[in-house]
Design a protein around this motif. Structure first.
Motif, PDB file in Angstrom:
ATOM      1  N   SER A  39       9.088   5.000  -2.501  1.00 48.77           N
ATOM      2  CA  SER A  39       9.920   4.739  -3.680  1.00 48.77           C
ATOM      3  C   SER A  39       9.540   5.598  -4.874  1.00 48.77           C
ATOM      4  N   VAL A  40       8.514   6.402  -4.724  1.00 49.04           N
ATOM      5  CA  VAL A  40       8.012   7.201  -5.849  1.00 49.04           C
ATOM      6  C   VAL A  40       8.554   8.622  -5.776  1.00 49.04           C
ATOM      7  N   LYS A 100      -7.051   5.451  -3.627  1.00 46.51           N
ATOM      8  CA  LYS A 100      -5.747   5.224  -4.239  1.00 46.51           C
ATOM      9  C   LYS A 100      -4.854   6.447  -4.009  1.00 46.51           C
ATOM     10  N   ALA A 156      -2.910   6.824  -8.835  1.00 45.14           N
ATOM     11  CA  ALA A 156      -2.096   5.624  -9.048  1.00 45.14           C
ATOM     12  C   ALA A 156      -2.872   4.569  -9.816  1.00 45.14           C
ATOM     13  N   THR A 182       9.275   5.182 -10.074  1.00 42.10           N
ATOM     14  CA  THR A 182       8.740   4.318  -9.022  1.00 42.10           C
ATOM     15  C   THR A 182       9.835   3.439  -8.420  1.00 42.10           C
ATOM     16  N   ASP A 183      11.105   3.738  -8.779  1.00 41.15           N
ATOM     17  CA  ASP A 183      12.208   2.908  -8.292  1.00 41.15           C
ATOM     18  C   ASP A 183      13.298   3.772  -7.633  1.00 41.15           C
ATOM     19  N   ASP A 241      -1.698   0.790 -12.015  1.00 42.39           N
ATOM     20  CA  ASP A 241      -0.777  -0.140 -12.677  1.00 42.39           C
ATOM     21  C   ASP A 241       0.677   0.303 -12.543  1.00 42.39           C
ATOM     22  N   ASN A 242       1.129   0.529 -11.336  1.00 41.99           N
ATOM     23  CA  ASN A 242       2.513   0.907 -11.048  1.00 41.99           C
ATOM     24  C   ASN A 242       2.917   2.214 -11.716  1.00 41.99           C
ATOM     25  N   SER A 243       1.957   3.067 -11.985  1.00 39.68           N
ATOM     26  CA  SER A 243       2.246   4.395 -12.505  1.00 39.68           C
ATOM     27  C   SER A 243       1.139   5.326 -12.024  1.00 39.68           C
ATOM     28  N   TYR A 244       1.098   6.488 -12.597  1.00 38.63           N
ATOM     29  CA  TYR A 244       0.040   7.448 -12.266  1.00 38.63           C
ATOM     30  C   TYR A 244      -0.529   8.006 -13.561  1.00 38.63           C
TER      31      TYR A 244
END
Lengths: 90, 360
Positions: free
Chosen positions: B323-324, B2, B18, B338-339, B20-23
Protein backbone atom coordinates in the motif's frame (compact mmCIF):
# COMPACT_ATOMS: atom_id res chain seq x y z
CA UNK A 1 62.67 8.70 -8.69
CA UNK A 2 59.83 11.05 -9.68
CA UNK A 3 57.93 12.78 -6.92
CA UNK A 4 54.16 12.46 -7.27
CA UNK A 5 51.64 14.67 -5.50
CA UNK A 6 47.89 14.11 -5.51
CA UNK A 7 44.85 16.28 -5.04
CA UNK A 8 43.48 15.86 -1.54
CA UNK A 9 40.11 15.05 -3.14
CA UNK A 10 41.44 11.53 -3.67
CA UNK A 11 41.87 11.04 0.06
CA UNK A 12 38.11 10.46 0.26
CA UNK A 13 38.71 7.15 -1.50
CA UNK A 14 42.32 6.45 -0.55
CA UNK A 15 42.76 7.74 3.00
CA UNK A 16 46.42 6.70 3.13
CA UNK A 17 47.31 8.45 -0.12
CA UNK A 18 50.28 10.82 0.26
CA UNK A 19 53.13 12.24 -1.77
CA UNK A 20 55.25 9.39 -3.01
CA UNK A 21 58.35 8.75 -5.07
CA UNK A 22 58.14 6.14 -7.82
CA UNK A 23 60.18 5.01 -10.80
CA UNK A 24 59.08 5.45 -14.39
CA UNK A 25 60.37 6.90 -17.64
CA UNK A 26 56.98 8.23 -18.70
CA UNK A 27 53.62 9.10 -17.15
CA UNK A 28 52.16 5.69 -17.97
CA UNK A 29 54.91 3.92 -16.06
CA UNK A 30 54.69 6.35 -13.15
CA UNK A 31 50.94 5.85 -12.76
CA UNK A 32 51.32 2.09 -13.11
CA UNK A 33 53.78 2.16 -10.22
CA UNK A 34 51.40 4.34 -8.22
CA UNK A 35 48.76 1.66 -8.76
CA UNK A 36 51.14 -0.90 -7.23
CA UNK A 37 51.19 1.09 -4.00
CA UNK A 38 47.54 2.14 -4.04
CA UNK A 39 45.56 -0.65 -5.73
CA UNK A 40 42.47 0.62 -7.49
CA UNK A 41 43.61 4.21 -7.96
CA UNK A 42 44.09 3.71 -11.71
CA UNK A 43 40.35 3.24 -12.08
CA UNK A 44 39.89 6.70 -10.61
CA UNK A 45 42.45 8.35 -12.89
CA UNK A 46 42.15 6.44 -16.17
CA UNK A 47 39.45 5.01 -18.38
CA UNK A 48 39.38 1.27 -18.89
CA UNK A 49 41.33 1.66 -22.15
CA UNK A 50 44.10 3.43 -20.30
CA UNK A 51 43.49 7.00 -21.41
CA UNK A 52 43.32 9.71 -18.81
CA UNK A 53 39.81 10.50 -17.61
CA UNK A 54 38.42 13.63 -19.19
CA UNK A 55 38.33 15.61 -15.97
CA UNK A 56 41.65 14.47 -14.53
CA UNK A 57 44.81 16.42 -15.25
CA UNK A 58 48.44 15.39 -14.86
CA UNK A 59 51.20 18.00 -14.81
CA UNK A 60 54.89 17.19 -15.25
CA UNK A 61 57.19 19.94 -14.03
CA UNK A 62 54.21 22.27 -14.00
CA UNK A 63 53.13 21.54 -17.57
CA UNK A 64 50.00 19.69 -18.59
CA UNK A 65 50.85 16.43 -20.33
CA UNK A 66 50.16 16.27 -24.06
CA UNK A 67 49.46 12.58 -24.59
CA UNK A 68 46.27 11.89 -22.65
CA UNK A 69 45.67 8.59 -24.47
CA UNK A 70 49.01 6.81 -24.21
CA UNK A 71 50.50 8.86 -21.33
CA UNK A 72 53.85 8.76 -23.13
CA UNK A 73 55.10 12.13 -21.85
CA UNK A 74 58.65 11.64 -20.65
CA UNK A 75 59.55 11.73 -16.98
CA UNK A 76 63.00 12.11 -15.47
CA UNK A 77 64.05 10.96 -12.05
CA UNK A 78 63.91 14.38 -10.46
CA UNK A 79 60.64 15.48 -12.01
CA UNK A 80 57.69 16.57 -9.95
CA UNK A 81 54.30 15.25 -11.05
CA UNK A 82 50.96 16.61 -9.95
CA UNK A 83 47.73 14.61 -10.27
CA UNK A 84 44.68 16.81 -9.84
CA UNK A 85 41.04 17.05 -10.85
CA UNK A 86 40.16 19.50 -13.63
CA UNK A 87 37.92 22.38 -12.71
CA UNK A 88 34.42 21.64 -13.86
CA UNK A 89 30.97 22.83 -13.04
CA UNK A 90 31.85 26.37 -11.93
CA UNK B 1 14.35 -5.15 10.67
CA UNK B 2 11.91 -2.34 9.93
CA UNK B 3 11.04 -1.64 6.28
CA UNK B 4 13.31 0.88 4.65
CA UNK B 5 13.42 2.97 1.50
CA UNK B 6 16.68 3.88 -0.20
CA UNK B 7 16.73 7.22 -2.01
CA UNK B 8 19.46 7.91 -4.56
CA UNK B 9 20.05 11.63 -4.97
CA UNK B 10 22.51 13.73 -6.90
CA UNK B 11 24.30 14.38 -3.62
CA UNK B 12 24.11 11.22 -1.60
CA UNK B 13 22.17 8.13 -0.58
CA UNK B 14 19.34 8.72 1.86
CA UNK B 15 17.89 5.94 4.00
CA UNK B 16 14.31 6.14 5.25
CA UNK B 17 13.03 3.83 7.97
CA UNK B 18 9.40 3.04 8.74
CA UNK B 19 8.05 4.67 11.85
CA UNK B 20 4.50 5.41 13.03
CA UNK B 21 2.79 4.73 9.68
CA UNK B 22 5.31 6.88 7.84
CA UNK B 23 9.00 6.94 7.04
CA UNK B 24 11.72 9.12 8.51
CA UNK B 25 15.25 9.81 7.31
CA UNK B 26 17.45 7.56 9.41
CA UNK B 27 20.83 7.58 7.67
CA UNK B 28 22.87 9.20 4.90
CA UNK B 29 25.71 7.62 2.93
CA UNK B 30 28.14 9.00 0.34
CA UNK B 31 27.16 12.59 1.19
CA UNK B 32 28.15 14.94 -1.62
CA UNK B 33 28.45 12.27 -4.28
CA UNK B 34 26.01 11.76 -7.17
CA UNK B 35 24.30 8.38 -6.81
CA UNK B 36 23.55 6.87 -10.21
CA UNK B 37 21.46 3.90 -9.09
CA UNK B 38 20.45 2.05 -5.95
CA UNK B 39 19.25 -1.52 -5.62
CA UNK B 40 18.30 -3.70 -2.67
CA UNK B 41 18.44 -7.37 -3.60
CA UNK B 42 15.28 -8.95 -2.18
CA UNK B 43 16.97 -12.36 -2.09
CA UNK B 44 19.60 -11.53 0.51
CA UNK B 45 19.14 -7.86 1.48
CA UNK B 46 22.39 -6.71 -0.11
CA UNK B 47 22.46 -3.02 -1.01
CA UNK B 48 24.10 -1.94 -4.27
CA UNK B 49 24.95 1.63 -5.16
CA UNK B 50 26.51 3.30 -8.19
CA UNK B 51 28.29 6.62 -7.93
CA UNK B 52 28.87 8.82 -10.97
CA UNK B 53 31.86 10.88 -9.94
CA UNK B 54 32.35 13.81 -12.27
CA UNK B 55 36.10 13.43 -12.17
CA UNK B 56 36.78 9.85 -11.20
CA UNK B 57 34.23 7.94 -13.24
CA UNK B 58 31.51 5.47 -12.35
CA UNK B 59 31.98 3.39 -9.22
CA UNK B 60 30.13 0.42 -7.72
CA UNK B 61 29.64 -0.21 -4.01
CA UNK B 62 28.01 -3.04 -2.09
CA UNK B 63 26.87 -3.38 1.50
CA UNK B 64 25.91 -6.64 3.17
CA UNK B 65 25.07 -5.08 6.51
CA UNK B 66 22.47 -2.46 5.61
CA UNK B 67 24.97 0.33 5.11
CA UNK B 68 27.12 -0.17 8.19
CA UNK B 69 30.05 -0.90 5.89
CA UNK B 70 30.64 -0.67 2.15
CA UNK B 71 32.87 -2.54 -0.26
CA UNK B 72 33.92 -1.12 -3.63
CA UNK B 73 33.81 -3.56 -6.53
CA UNK B 74 35.13 -3.32 -10.05
CA UNK B 75 32.68 -1.74 -12.46
CA UNK B 76 31.51 -3.49 -15.62
CA UNK B 77 34.08 -3.36 -18.41
CA UNK B 78 33.41 -3.38 -22.13
CA UNK B 79 36.89 -4.83 -22.68
CA UNK B 80 38.12 -3.96 -26.13
CA UNK B 81 34.61 -3.59 -27.54
CA UNK B 82 33.82 -0.61 -29.72
CA UNK B 83 30.73 1.53 -29.42
CA UNK B 84 31.09 2.41 -33.08
CA UNK B 85 33.88 1.41 -35.45
CA UNK B 86 37.04 3.05 -34.18
CA UNK B 87 35.36 4.38 -31.03
CA UNK B 88 36.05 2.46 -27.83
CA UNK B 89 33.13 1.67 -25.56
CA UNK B 90 33.85 3.24 -22.18
CA UNK B 91 31.53 3.03 -19.19
CA UNK B 92 29.66 6.28 -18.58
CA UNK B 93 27.04 5.16 -16.08
CA UNK B 94 25.46 2.15 -14.43
CA UNK B 95 21.73 2.74 -14.82
CA UNK B 96 20.07 -0.28 -13.32
CA UNK B 97 20.57 -3.59 -11.60
CA UNK B 98 18.26 -6.57 -11.27
CA UNK B 99 18.73 -9.96 -9.64
CA UNK B 100 18.64 -12.79 -12.15
CA UNK B 101 16.05 -14.92 -10.38
CA UNK B 102 15.51 -16.69 -7.09
CA UNK B 103 16.73 -19.85 -8.81
CA UNK B 104 20.02 -18.18 -9.71
CA UNK B 105 21.64 -17.16 -6.41
CA UNK B 106 24.52 -14.67 -6.65
CA UNK B 107 23.53 -13.86 -10.24
CA UNK B 108 22.42 -10.44 -11.41
CA UNK B 109 21.99 -8.30 -14.50
CA UNK B 110 23.19 -4.74 -14.91
CA UNK B 111 22.29 -2.09 -17.50
CA UNK B 112 24.72 0.61 -18.55
CA UNK B 113 25.53 3.59 -20.72
CA UNK B 114 26.62 3.21 -23.51
CA UNK B 115 23.67 0.87 -23.86
CA UNK B 116 24.66 -2.63 -22.86
CA UNK B 117 23.63 -5.46 -20.59
CA UNK B 118 26.05 -7.14 -18.19
CA UNK B 119 25.77 -10.33 -16.15
CA UNK B 120 27.47 -11.53 -12.99
CA UNK B 121 27.31 -15.09 -11.71
CA UNK B 122 29.44 -14.49 -8.63
CA UNK B 123 27.80 -11.59 -6.83
CA UNK B 124 29.79 -8.95 -8.69
CA UNK B 125 33.30 -10.35 -8.47
CA UNK B 126 33.24 -10.62 -12.26
CA UNK B 127 30.76 -8.77 -14.45
CA UNK B 128 30.71 -9.72 -18.12
CA UNK B 129 29.21 -8.11 -21.20
CA UNK B 130 26.15 -9.86 -22.64
CA UNK B 131 27.29 -10.59 -26.17
CA UNK B 132 23.84 -11.49 -27.43
CA UNK B 133 22.48 -7.96 -27.09
CA UNK B 134 25.78 -6.19 -27.73
CA UNK B 135 26.13 -8.02 -31.04
CA UNK B 136 22.51 -7.52 -32.06
CA UNK B 137 22.43 -6.51 -35.71
CA UNK B 138 20.70 -3.23 -34.89
CA UNK B 139 23.09 -1.93 -32.23
CA UNK B 140 25.70 -0.36 -34.51
CA UNK B 141 23.07 1.49 -36.56
CA UNK B 142 22.84 5.19 -35.67
CA UNK B 143 19.23 5.24 -36.78
CA UNK B 144 18.23 2.38 -34.46
CA UNK B 145 20.38 2.84 -31.33
CA UNK B 146 21.08 6.47 -30.45
CA UNK B 147 21.29 8.83 -27.50
CA UNK B 148 18.34 10.79 -26.26
CA UNK B 149 19.64 14.08 -24.98
CA UNK B 150 22.83 12.17 -24.32
CA UNK B 151 25.78 11.06 -26.41
CA UNK B 152 24.94 7.38 -26.08
CA UNK B 153 21.91 5.13 -25.80
CA UNK B 154 21.51 3.65 -22.33
CA UNK B 155 19.93 0.50 -20.94
CA UNK B 156 17.82 1.60 -17.99
CA UNK B 157 15.28 -1.16 -17.40
CA UNK B 158 15.52 -4.90 -16.81
CA UNK B 159 12.31 -6.86 -16.21
CA UNK B 160 12.39 -10.56 -15.37
CA UNK B 161 9.53 -12.97 -15.86
CA UNK B 162 8.88 -14.39 -12.36
CA UNK B 163 7.78 -17.69 -13.96
CA UNK B 164 11.01 -18.20 -15.87
CA UNK B 165 14.25 -16.41 -15.04
CA UNK B 166 15.65 -17.13 -18.52
CA UNK B 167 12.94 -14.85 -19.88
CA UNK B 168 13.56 -11.13 -19.55
CA UNK B 169 13.03 -7.79 -21.18
CA UNK B 170 15.27 -4.76 -21.33
CA UNK B 171 14.46 -1.15 -22.14
CA UNK B 172 16.96 0.99 -24.05
CA UNK B 173 16.65 4.71 -24.76
CA UNK B 174 16.78 4.99 -27.62
CA UNK B 175 16.37 1.61 -29.25
CA UNK B 176 13.33 0.18 -27.53
CA UNK B 177 12.26 -2.98 -25.77
CA UNK B 178 14.06 -6.28 -26.38
CA UNK B 179 13.11 -9.75 -25.18
CA UNK B 180 15.16 -12.87 -24.62
CA UNK B 181 13.83 -16.34 -23.87
CA UNK B 182 17.23 -17.97 -23.37
CA UNK B 183 18.89 -15.88 -20.69
CA UNK B 184 20.40 -13.37 -23.08
CA UNK B 185 21.75 -15.49 -25.92
CA UNK B 186 19.21 -14.22 -28.44
CA UNK B 187 17.17 -11.03 -28.43
CA UNK B 188 14.12 -9.88 -30.35
CA UNK B 189 12.77 -6.33 -30.50
CA UNK B 190 9.32 -5.98 -28.91
CA UNK B 191 8.10 -2.59 -30.08
CA UNK B 192 5.07 -3.41 -32.20
CA UNK B 193 2.29 -0.93 -31.52
CA UNK B 194 4.60 1.76 -30.17
CA UNK B 195 5.05 5.01 -32.00
CA UNK B 196 8.19 7.11 -32.23
CA UNK B 197 7.01 10.50 -33.41
CA UNK B 198 10.57 11.83 -33.59
CA UNK B 199 11.45 9.39 -36.40
CA UNK B 200 10.55 9.65 -40.08
CA UNK B 201 8.86 6.26 -39.70
CA UNK B 202 7.06 6.46 -36.37
CA UNK B 203 6.31 2.72 -36.50
CA UNK B 204 9.93 1.72 -36.86
CA UNK B 205 10.82 -1.71 -35.47
CA UNK B 206 13.69 -0.24 -33.45
CA UNK B 207 14.48 3.28 -32.33
CA UNK B 208 11.90 3.72 -29.58
CA UNK B 209 12.24 5.45 -26.24
CA UNK B 210 10.72 3.39 -23.43
CA UNK B 211 11.22 5.59 -20.38
CA UNK B 212 10.13 2.89 -17.97
CA UNK B 213 8.94 -0.71 -18.23
CA UNK B 214 7.29 -2.77 -15.49
CA UNK B 215 6.07 -6.36 -15.59
CA UNK B 216 3.11 -7.30 -13.40
CA UNK B 217 4.36 -9.88 -10.89
CA UNK B 218 1.02 -11.72 -10.58
CA UNK B 219 0.26 -11.56 -14.31
CA UNK B 220 3.63 -11.51 -16.09
CA UNK B 221 2.11 -11.32 -19.57
CA UNK B 222 0.96 -7.82 -18.65
CA UNK B 223 3.63 -5.20 -19.12
CA UNK B 224 3.24 -1.46 -18.67
CA UNK B 225 5.37 1.15 -20.32
CA UNK B 226 5.78 4.90 -19.88
CA UNK B 227 7.23 5.84 -23.24
CA UNK B 228 8.48 9.13 -24.62
CA UNK B 229 5.47 8.97 -26.92
CA UNK B 230 2.71 7.99 -24.54
CA UNK B 231 1.67 5.35 -22.04
CA UNK B 232 1.38 1.77 -23.28
CA UNK B 233 0.22 -1.58 -21.99
CA UNK B 234 0.73 -5.07 -23.40
CA UNK B 235 -1.29 -8.09 -22.36
CA UNK B 236 0.67 -10.60 -24.43
CA UNK B 237 4.17 -10.26 -23.12
CA UNK B 238 5.17 -7.35 -25.32
CA UNK B 239 4.23 -8.85 -28.66
CA UNK B 240 1.81 -5.97 -29.19
CA UNK B 241 1.52 -2.69 -27.30
CA UNK B 242 -1.66 -0.65 -26.99
CA UNK B 243 -1.53 3.02 -26.21
CA UNK B 244 -3.42 3.84 -23.02
CA UNK B 245 -2.59 7.53 -22.69
CA UNK B 246 -5.35 9.68 -21.30
CA UNK B 247 -8.19 11.17 -23.25
CA UNK B 248 -7.31 14.43 -24.98
CA UNK B 249 -3.65 13.45 -24.73
CA UNK B 250 -3.12 13.68 -20.97
CA UNK B 251 -1.55 11.96 -19.18
CA UNK B 252 0.84 11.18 -21.99
CA UNK B 253 4.41 12.28 -21.45
CA UNK B 254 6.47 11.45 -18.37
CA UNK B 255 9.05 9.13 -16.90
CA UNK B 256 7.70 7.67 -13.69
CA UNK B 257 5.50 4.58 -13.57
CA UNK B 258 4.29 2.30 -10.79
CA UNK B 259 2.01 -0.72 -11.08
CA UNK B 260 0.06 -2.90 -8.70
CA UNK B 261 1.73 -6.19 -7.83
CA UNK B 262 -1.55 -8.13 -8.03
CA UNK B 263 -4.04 -6.22 -10.17
CA UNK B 264 -2.92 -6.11 -13.82
CA UNK B 265 -5.30 -3.23 -14.52
CA UNK B 266 -3.95 -0.76 -11.97
CA UNK B 267 -1.07 1.62 -12.55
CA UNK B 268 0.11 5.10 -11.57
CA UNK B 269 2.00 7.72 -13.59
CA UNK B 270 3.34 11.17 -12.77
CA UNK B 271 3.02 13.06 -16.03
CA UNK B 272 4.84 16.09 -17.31
CA UNK B 273 3.17 18.64 -19.53
CA UNK B 274 5.12 17.56 -22.65
CA UNK B 275 8.59 16.71 -23.85
CA UNK B 276 9.13 20.34 -24.81
CA UNK B 277 7.80 21.63 -21.46
CA UNK B 278 9.09 19.30 -18.79
CA UNK B 279 7.06 20.77 -16.00
CA UNK B 280 3.83 19.59 -14.38
CA UNK B 281 0.74 20.54 -16.35
CA UNK B 282 -0.66 23.77 -14.89
CA UNK B 283 2.28 23.65 -12.47
CA UNK B 284 0.32 21.18 -10.33
CA UNK B 285 2.27 18.14 -9.17
CA UNK B 286 -0.14 15.27 -9.79
CA UNK B 287 -0.20 11.51 -9.70
CA UNK B 288 -2.66 9.80 -12.03
CA UNK B 289 -4.11 6.36 -11.44
CA UNK B 290 -5.92 3.92 -13.65
CA UNK B 291 -7.85 0.92 -12.37
CA UNK B 292 -9.22 -0.17 -15.73
CA UNK B 293 -6.08 -1.01 -17.70
CA UNK B 294 -5.63 2.54 -18.87
CA UNK B 295 -9.14 3.14 -20.22
CA UNK B 296 -9.41 6.08 -17.84
CA UNK B 297 -7.11 8.01 -15.53
CA UNK B 298 -7.92 10.11 -12.47
CA UNK B 299 -5.78 12.40 -10.38
CA UNK B 300 -4.96 11.08 -6.91
CA UNK B 301 -2.98 14.03 -5.67
CA UNK B 302 -4.31 14.97 -2.24
CA UNK B 303 -1.42 16.46 -0.31
CA UNK B 304 0.68 17.34 -3.33
CA UNK B 305 1.38 20.98 -4.28
CA UNK B 306 -1.49 22.30 -6.38
CA UNK B 307 0.29 25.37 -7.71
CA UNK B 308 3.73 26.75 -8.56
CA UNK B 309 5.29 23.30 -8.74
CA UNK B 310 8.12 22.65 -11.19
CA UNK B 311 8.89 19.11 -10.08
CA UNK B 312 9.59 16.30 -12.51
CA UNK B 313 9.89 12.69 -11.41
CA UNK B 314 12.55 10.62 -13.16
CA UNK B 315 12.08 7.06 -14.40
CA UNK B 316 13.46 5.27 -11.35
CA UNK B 317 12.24 7.75 -8.76
CA UNK B 318 8.77 6.24 -8.25
CA UNK B 319 8.12 2.91 -6.59
CA UNK B 320 5.41 0.88 -4.90
CA UNK B 321 5.37 -1.90 -2.35
CA UNK B 322 2.01 -3.02 -1.03
CA UNK B 323 0.00 0.00 0.00
CA UNK B 324 3.03 2.28 0.15
CA UNK B 325 4.06 4.46 -2.79
CA UNK B 326 7.00 6.83 -2.77
CA UNK B 327 8.46 9.25 -5.26
CA UNK B 328 11.20 11.84 -5.32
CA UNK B 329 11.53 14.80 -7.65
CA UNK B 330 14.27 16.60 -9.50
CA UNK B 331 13.81 19.46 -7.03
CA UNK B 332 14.67 17.31 -4.02
CA UNK B 333 11.14 16.77 -2.77
CA UNK B 334 10.16 13.36 -1.48
CA UNK B 335 6.52 12.29 -1.11
CA UNK B 336 5.00 9.21 0.45
CA UNK B 337 1.58 7.59 0.37
CA UNK B 338 0.50 4.77 2.66
CA UNK B 339 -3.00 4.41 1.20
CA UNK B 340 -2.37 3.14 -2.33
CA UNK B 341 -1.62 6.61 -3.61
CA UNK B 342 -4.87 8.27 -2.59
CA UNK B 343 -3.12 10.86 -0.42
CA UNK B 344 0.45 12.04 -0.04
CA UNK B 345 2.67 13.55 2.61
CA UNK B 346 6.04 15.24 2.16
CA UNK B 347 8.88 13.32 3.78
CA UNK B 348 11.55 15.86 2.91
CA UNK B 349 11.67 19.01 0.81
CA UNK B 350 15.35 19.68 1.22
CA UNK B 351 17.06 16.87 -0.63
CA UNK B 352 19.12 17.06 -3.80
CA UNK B 353 17.63 15.87 -7.09
CA UNK B 354 16.21 12.38 -6.62
CA UNK B 355 17.43 9.87 -9.19
CA UNK B 356 15.90 6.68 -7.83
CA UNK B 357 13.97 5.18 -4.93
CA UNK B 358 14.03 1.55 -3.84
CA UNK B 359 12.21 -0.43 -1.16
CA UNK B 360 14.35 -2.84 0.85
Amino acid sequence: MAKVRFTTALNSFFPDLKDIEVNGSNVHEVLSNVEMQFPGISNYLREENGELRKHVNVFVQGKLIKDRQGLSDKVNGDHKILVIQALSGG
Amino acid sequence: MKPQILVATSKGLIVLTARDNSYLISDIHFAGFPISFVYSDPRDGTWWVGISHKHWGEKLHQSSDFGMSWQELKVPSYGNSEYRPGKPALLRKIWVMQHAGVDKPNCFWMGTEPGALFFSADNGQTITLNDGLWNHASRMDDQQWFGTGKDFPFLHTIAIDPRNSDHLYVGVSCAGVFETMDSGKNWEPRNAGLKATYLPNSKSTIGHDPHQLLICPAHPDVIWQQNHCGIYRSSDGGKMWSEVSGEDGFPYYGFALAIDEEDPNTAWVIPAKSDTARIPANLRLEVYRTSDAGASWRSTSSGLPAKNAFDIVLRQAFSKKGSVLVFGTNNGNLYLSTDYGESWEPISQNLAAVQAVCFT
